[in-house]
Design a protein around this motif. Structure first.
Motif, PDB file in Angstrom:
ATOM      1  N   GLY A   1       0.822  -1.081   0.273  1.00  0.00           N
ATOM      2  CA  GLY A   1      -0.064  -0.150   0.015  1.00  0.00           C
ATOM      3  C   GLY A   1       0.938   1.353   0.175  1.00  0.00           C
ATOM      4  N   ARG A   2       2.030   1.247  -0.659  1.00  0.00           N
ATOM      5  CA  ARG A   2       2.904   2.338  -0.898  1.00  0.00           C
ATOM      6  C   ARG A   2       2.827   3.210  -2.098  1.00  0.00           C
ATOM      7  NH1 ARG A   2       8.731   0.459   1.276  1.00  0.00           N
ATOM      8  NH2 ARG A   2       9.206   2.624   0.442  1.00  0.00           N
ATOM      9  N   MET A   3       1.702   2.962  -2.827  1.00  0.00           N
ATOM     10  CA  MET A   3       1.712   3.480  -3.975  1.00  0.00           C
ATOM     11  C   MET A   3       1.482   4.896  -4.078  1.00  0.00           C
ATOM     12  SD  MET A   3       2.430   1.852  -6.935  1.00  0.00           S
ATOM     13  CE  MET A   3       2.617   0.153  -7.613  1.00  0.00           C
ATOM     14  N   ALA A   4       0.867   5.367  -2.896  1.00  0.00           N
ATOM     15  CA  ALA A   4       0.397   6.856  -2.927  1.00  0.00           C
ATOM     16  C   ALA A   4       1.501   7.608  -2.031  1.00  0.00           C
ATOM     17  CB  ALA A   4      -0.934   7.009  -1.864  1.00  0.00           C
ATOM     18  N   ASN A   5       2.644   6.934  -1.774  1.00  0.00           N
ATOM     19  CA  ASN A   5       3.851   7.743  -0.914  1.00  0.00           C
ATOM     20  C   ASN A   5       4.370   8.554  -1.654  1.00  0.00           C
ATOM     21  OD1 ASN A   5       3.087   5.775   1.286  1.00  0.00           O
ATOM     22  ND2 ASN A   5       5.067   5.280   1.620  1.00  0.00           N
ATOM     23  N   THR A   6       5.026   9.680  -0.954  1.00  0.00           N
ATOM     24  CA  THR A   6       5.622  10.682  -1.810  1.00  0.00           C
ATOM     25  C   THR A   6       6.830  10.213  -2.708  1.00  0.00           C
ATOM     26  OG1 THR A   6       6.990  11.352   0.145  1.00  0.00           O
ATOM     27  CG2 THR A   6       5.004  12.486  -0.202  1.00  0.00           C
ATOM     28  N   GLU A   7       7.582   9.212  -2.356  1.00  0.00           N
ATOM     29  CA  GLU A   7       8.802   8.740  -2.906  1.00  0.00           C
ATOM     30  C   GLU A   7       8.688   7.788  -3.921  1.00  0.00           C
ATOM     31  OE1 GLU A   7       8.074   5.565   0.348  1.00  0.00           O
ATOM     32  OE2 GLU A   7       8.013   7.733   0.245  1.00  0.00           O
ATOM     33  N   THR A   8       7.419   7.234  -3.871  1.00  0.00           N
ATOM     34  CA  THR A   8       6.953   6.333  -5.119  1.00  0.00           C
ATOM     35  C   THR A   8       7.127   6.903  -6.598  1.00  0.00           C
ATOM     36  OG1 THR A   8       5.343   5.264  -3.582  1.00  0.00           O
ATOM     37  CG2 THR A   8       5.239   4.760  -5.908  1.00  0.00           C
ATOM     38  N   GLU A   9       6.611   8.068  -6.822  1.00  0.00           N
ATOM     39  CA  GLU A   9       7.071   8.527  -8.372  1.00  0.00           C
ATOM     40  C   GLU A   9       8.531   8.383  -8.342  1.00  0.00           C
ATOM     41  OE1 GLU A   9       4.719  12.015  -9.726  1.00  0.00           O
ATOM     42  OE2 GLU A   9       6.736  13.003  -9.590  1.00  0.00           O
ATOM     43  N   PHE A  10       9.498   8.927  -7.487  1.00  0.00           N
ATOM     44  CA  PHE A  10      10.757   8.740  -7.904  1.00  0.00           C
ATOM     45  C   PHE A  10      11.260   7.397  -7.878  1.00  0.00           C
ATOM     46  CE2 PHE A  10      15.118   8.189  -5.755  1.00  0.00           C
ATOM     47  CZ  PHE A  10      15.807   8.923  -6.608  1.00  0.00           C
ATOM     48  N   ILE A  11      10.701   6.215  -6.967  1.00  0.00           N
ATOM     49  CA  ILE A  11      10.994   4.944  -7.464  1.00  0.00           C
ATOM     50  C   ILE A  11      10.802   4.598  -8.695  1.00  0.00           C
ATOM     51  CG2 ILE A  11      10.773   2.648  -6.533  1.00  0.00           C
ATOM     52  CD1 ILE A  11      10.373   3.809  -3.847  1.00  0.00           C
ATOM     53  N   LEU A  12       9.532   4.798  -9.187  1.00  0.00           N
ATOM     54  CA  LEU A  12       9.245   4.373 -10.574  1.00  0.00           C
ATOM     55  C   LEU A  12       9.897   5.042 -11.721  1.00  0.00           C
ATOM     56  CD1 LEU A  12       5.394   4.234  -9.878  1.00  0.00           C
ATOM     57  CD2 LEU A  12       6.750   2.394  -9.989  1.00  0.00           C
ATOM     58  N   ALA A  13      10.185   6.369 -11.384  1.00  0.00           N
ATOM     59  CA  ALA A  13      11.089   7.017 -12.420  1.00  0.00           C
ATOM     60  C   ALA A  13      12.240   6.436 -12.540  1.00  0.00           C
ATOM     61  CB  ALA A  13      11.241   8.630 -12.073  1.00  0.00           C
ATOM     62  N   ILE A  14      12.925   6.178 -11.516  1.00  0.00           N
ATOM     63  CA  ILE A  14      14.267   5.419 -11.628  1.00  0.00           C
ATOM     64  C   ILE A  14      14.138   4.065 -12.240  1.00  0.00           C
ATOM     65  CG2 ILE A  14      16.124   4.435 -10.144  1.00  0.00           C
ATOM     66  CD1 ILE A  14      16.476   7.049 -10.600  1.00  0.00           C
ATOM     67  N   LEU A  15      12.968   3.208 -12.024  1.00  0.00           N
ATOM     68  CA  LEU A  15      13.031   1.881 -12.614  1.00  0.00           C
ATOM     69  C   LEU A  15      12.758   2.043 -14.029  1.00  0.00           C
ATOM     70  CD1 LEU A  15      10.378   0.143 -10.104  1.00  0.00           C
ATOM     71  CD2 LEU A  15      12.690   0.045 -10.293  1.00  0.00           C
ATOM     72  N   ILE A  16      11.944   3.301 -14.486  1.00  0.00           N
ATOM     73  CA  ILE A  16      11.708   3.526 -15.885  1.00  0.00           C
ATOM     74  C   ILE A  16      13.089   4.015 -16.613  1.00  0.00           C
ATOM     75  CG2 ILE A  16      10.624   4.752 -17.610  1.00  0.00           C
ATOM     76  CD1 ILE A  16       8.316   5.213 -15.527  1.00  0.00           C
ATOM     77  N   PHE A  17      13.746   4.720 -15.894  1.00  0.00           N
ATOM     78  CA  PHE A  17      15.127   5.121 -16.411  1.00  0.00           C
ATOM     79  C   PHE A  17      16.094   3.992 -16.616  1.00  0.00           C
ATOM     80  CE2 PHE A  17      19.479   6.649 -16.379  1.00  0.00           C
ATOM     81  CZ  PHE A  17      19.248   8.053 -17.267  1.00  0.00           C
ATOM     82  N   GLU A  18      16.035   3.082 -15.593  1.00  0.00           N
ATOM     83  CA  GLU A  18      16.820   1.730 -15.603  1.00  0.00           C
ATOM     84  C   GLU A  18      16.401   0.782 -16.993  1.00  0.00           C
ATOM     85  OE1 GLU A  18      18.588   1.357 -11.038  1.00  0.00           O
ATOM     86  OE2 GLU A  18      16.576   0.045 -11.877  1.00  0.00           O
ATOM     87  N   ASP A  19      15.200   0.820 -17.110  1.00  0.00           N
ATOM     88  CA  ASP A  19      14.565  -0.188 -18.200  1.00  0.00           C
ATOM     89  C   ASP A  19      15.000   0.372 -19.503  1.00  0.00           C
ATOM     90  OD1 ASP A  19      13.321  -1.722 -16.559  1.00  0.00           O
ATOM     91  OD2 ASP A  19      11.448  -1.046 -16.310  1.00  0.00           O
TER      92      ASP A  19
END
Length: 392
Positions: free
Chosen positions: A136-154
């Protein structure tokens, strides 16, 4: 009399195992992903080259990132891209560059060192995204940054894979090959944006006219699989293609209409990805290159922590959220497996052991991230309606 073990029976047993392990994880409070991976390792010989399991795992991972892509329309993705590139380059330097140098210091040749760097580079998108959703951490403030890093790595990881595959196959990896890869990524992204702004602009109204849920499932999952498959056809990651497919549909007004149709299929298929992932891990005999293994594991965790602590503020996060992000990015997974497939002999066993340990440690750190952050920074101050407290 048939003596061959029917694949259909095997598929049914795997689903029953998944159910039991999911139930067990709630009792013993261990992430179910870890148990699924261990199941794959235990059943590796029995499930080797199982086409049904492989296909189901591909569908599961594609649908996971298709649903993630729905959260990012073109405007939001553009804003994220502008913010994440400094942190993304820092990630490449720390996780890929420094790890390669560490391997060189242990007297590995340049190719083997770069391969070790590649294995240690990318955070597991599937494990991280699954844990974000489960906890249930999709709404956390850091989640957008985490997903952005994952996309950059992809975006970066397919280039690393292409270089390694090119060198290992004896083909010369030239600047032309590199720019062709970048061109494919750019072209696939541009096509997704154009389709999102044109073909799928009025997609919501079209969905409303489909009363039969069966047809709707075929349509939505077909779009996700087709675009993920197109990415594979172009020599890129299906994860990237699936994310872009979701992004195309993110332009519609209410993404819930898509999510409620796809969620059940994703939840059925996704655990099979982690089981299949476990079957690909080759442990070999003993602990190969033990000192290098320990060094790379320690550094790969530190690298992601530094990425969070330094890269988070560059993205606009507070210190608290940045540390939580760093602790949540440590698991390695599917790209590491793909890169490790190039390795042979001792390096192959080294890679399998590293991936297993890094996946386990990464998931434990993800679980403990909120508690560790609270221990260091104390409990967050609750916001009052009329007062915004900086740093929360």
């Amino acid at each position: 009399m048939h003596t061959d073990f029917p694949e259909l029976l095997g598929a049914g047993l795997i689903l029953l195992f998944i159910f039991y392990l999911g139930f067990l994880s709630l009792k013993i409070k261990i992430p179910n992903v870890i148990l699924y991976i261990l199941l794959g390792i235990i059943l590796a010989d029995a499930l080797a080259d199982n086409e049904i399991l492989h296909f189901a795992s591909e569908v599961g991972i594609v649908l996971l990132f298709f649903l993630l892509g729905l959260e990012f329309n073109v405007k939001r993705l553009g804003g994220i891209a502008k913010k994440v590139w400094p942190s993304g380059l820092l990630d490449v330097f720390l996780s890929l560059g420094v790890t390669t140098v560490i391997a060189l210091l242990f007297n590995l040749d340049l190719f083997s060192s770069f391969l070790v760097g590649g294995i240690a580079y990318a955070t597991s998108s599937s494990i991280t995204a699954k844990l974000l959703d489960d906890r249930g951490r999709m709404a956390n403030t850091e989640t957008e940054f985490i997903l952005a890093i994952l996309i950059f790595e992809d975006l970066v990881a397919p280039i690393v894979v292409a270089i390694l595959f090119g060198i290992s196959s004896g083909e010369s990896f030239t600047s032309i090959t590199f720019f062709a890869l970048v061109g494919k990524i750019f072209g696939l992204t541009l096509l997704a944006i154009i389709l999102g702004k044109t073909v799928f602009k009025k997609f919501e109204r079209f969905l409303d006219r489909i009363s039969d849920e069966d047809f709707k499932i075929s349509l939505l999952i077909g779009i996700a699989l087709a675009y993920g498959g197109l990415a594979l056809f172009l020599g890129l990651s299906e994860v990237l293609g699936a994310f872009l497919a979701g992004m195309m549909l993110a332009e519609i007004g209410k993404i819930e209409k898509v999510e409620q149709t796809v969620f059940p299929v994703r939840d059925l298929m996704l655990p099979t990805f982690f089981v299949y992932f476990g079957t690909t891990i080759e442990l070999g005999d003993g602990v190969p290159m033990a000192m290098l293994l320990v060094s790379v594991i320690i550094w790969s965790i530190l690298a992601k922590l530094i990425l969070g602590v330094v890269g988070g503020p560059l993205y606009g996060l507070s210190k608290r959220s940045s540390l939580r992000a760093g602790l949540s990015l440590c698991a390695r997974g599917e790209f590491s497996v793909v890169i490790a497939s190039v390795a042979t002999g001792t390096l192959k066993a080294f890679s399998g052991l590293y991936i297993l340990i890094a996946a386990f440690i990464g998931m434990v750190l993800f679980e403990k991230a909120p508690k560790i952050t609270t221990k260091i920074y104390g409990k967050p101050v609750k916001k009052k309606k009329s007062l915004r407290v900086p740093g929360d």
